[in-house]
Design a protein around this motif. Structure first.
Motif, short mmCIF file in Angstrom:
data_model
loop_
_atom_site.label_atom_id
_atom_site.label_comp_id
_atom_site.label_asym_id
_atom_site.label_seq_id
_atom_site.Cartn_x
_atom_site.Cartn_y
_atom_site.Cartn_z
N LYS A 145 0.85 -1.18 0.00
CA LYS A 145 0.00 0.00 0.00
C LYS A 145 0.90 1.24 0.00
N LEU A 146 1.13 1.77 -1.18
CA LEU A 146 2.01 2.92 -1.32
C LEU A 146 1.20 4.21 -1.42
N GLY A 147 1.61 5.21 -0.65
CA GLY A 147 0.97 6.52 -0.72
C GLY A 147 1.41 7.31 -1.92
N ARG A 148 0.90 8.52 -2.04
CA ARG A 148 1.21 9.35 -3.20
C ARG A 148 2.71 9.70 -3.28
N VAL A 152 5.20 3.51 2.24
CA VAL A 152 4.26 2.46 2.61
C VAL A 152 3.36 2.97 3.72
N ILE A 153 2.04 2.82 3.55
CA ILE A 153 1.06 3.23 4.57
C ILE A 153 0.29 1.99 5.00
N GLU A 154 0.59 1.49 6.17
CA GLU A 154 -0.02 0.24 6.64
C GLU A 154 -1.46 0.43 7.10
N ASP A 155 -1.75 1.57 7.72
CA ASP A 155 -3.11 1.80 8.23
C ASP A 155 -4.07 1.96 7.06
N PRO A 156 -5.09 1.11 6.94
CA PRO A 156 -5.97 1.15 5.78
C PRO A 156 -6.76 2.45 5.65
N MET A 161 -7.39 7.65 2.82
CA MET A 161 -7.43 9.11 2.89
C MET A 161 -6.39 9.73 1.96
N ASP A 162 -5.22 9.08 1.87
CA ASP A 162 -4.16 9.62 1.03
C ASP A 162 -4.54 9.59 -0.45
N TRP A 163 -5.42 8.66 -0.81
CA TRP A 163 -5.82 8.53 -2.21
C TRP A 163 -7.20 9.11 -2.48
N GLN A 164 -7.68 9.98 -1.58
CA GLN A 164 -8.90 10.72 -1.89
C GLN A 164 -8.63 11.62 -3.10
#
Length: 237
Positions: A145-148, A152-156, A161-164
């Motif tokens: 789960k990679l953020g923008r 890596v962002i483990e918290d779902p 939220m990061d991909w809003q």
């Protein structure tokens, strides 16, 4: 498939790939809707090149699709002469398929599911076109789960939220009164615990219904949450 990960209610980037097929570009956005303690997809939009295909549904709502803003135009149709859009049927459910480069048998399907829960399935994708893509689907090769920013962002919830959908993303989904839009953050359900409805399908019964499913936990959750055994017939599990 409904969301077990509390993505809440807002517009989200499912996948984004600017250099897809030598710069043609490929983007998929979804609009989620809260129903009690879970959320489901009520609309999805796909942008390939300059063309946008949008499928809208939702509970107690008739489905409709738009091609470049034109509602329920004739099908089959095509994007950029490389992509065919077809409407079909699968066990009584409407299926909208976008075949990407049929010569190479690469395609994905948009499926309107039981009670208008919408599901999206990617079929026979390859790293040549989807490596280094971003969005809720995570890294194509590792599943991380990679953020923008590539972290890596483990918290779902934080990951979602990061991909809003934000100001730097293309606008794909049609405006809707009451929908949550940036800079307002995704609306979260007031209760996140799963509850079995009075007289509803229990976990044990759902496990029997979902026997043989590859994604057993997802299938069980969806059957219990919706109180609908027909959900288990879907090929997403």
């Amino acid at each position: 498939m409904i969301s077990r990960f509390s993505h809440g209610e807002c517009d989200l980037v499912m996948i984004s790939k600017d250099d897809f097929m030598n710069g043609l570009g490929f983007h998929v956005h979804i609009r989620t809707k809260i129903e009690k303690f879970y959320s489901y997809i009520e609309a999805v939009a796909v942008k390939i090149g300059e063309d946008v295909f949008e499928l809208q549904g939702g509970m107690n709502t008739d489905d409709k699709y738009l091609i470049n803003g034109v509602e329920n135009g004739p099908l089959p149709s095509s994007f950029e002469n490389h992509f065919a859009i077809k409407e079909g049927d699968d066990n009584g459910y409407k299926v909208y398929s976008i075949m990407v480069d049929e010569k190479d048998h690469e395609n994905f399907r948009l499926k309107l599911k039981a009670r208008s829960f919408m599901g999206i399935r990617f079929v026979r994708t390859n790293s040549a076109n989807f490596a280094s893509s971003g969005g809720l689907l995570g890294d194509f090769e590792t599943g991380l789960k990679l953020g923008r920013s590539g972290e890596v962002i483990e918290d779902p919830i934080a990951f979602a939220m990061d991909w809003q959908v934000g100001p730097d993303d293309p606008i794909l989904l049609s405006p809707k009164i009451g929908s949550v839009q940036h800079p307002e953050k995704c609306k979260m359900p007031s209760a996140t615990s799963r509850r079995v409805r009075d007289g509803g399908i229990t976990d044990d019964k759902a496990r029997k219904i979902c026997a043989g499913a590859m994604d057993l936990d997802d299938c069980v959750f969806d059957v219990v949450a919706t109180n609908n055994a027909d959900v288990a017939l879907d090929y997403f599990y």
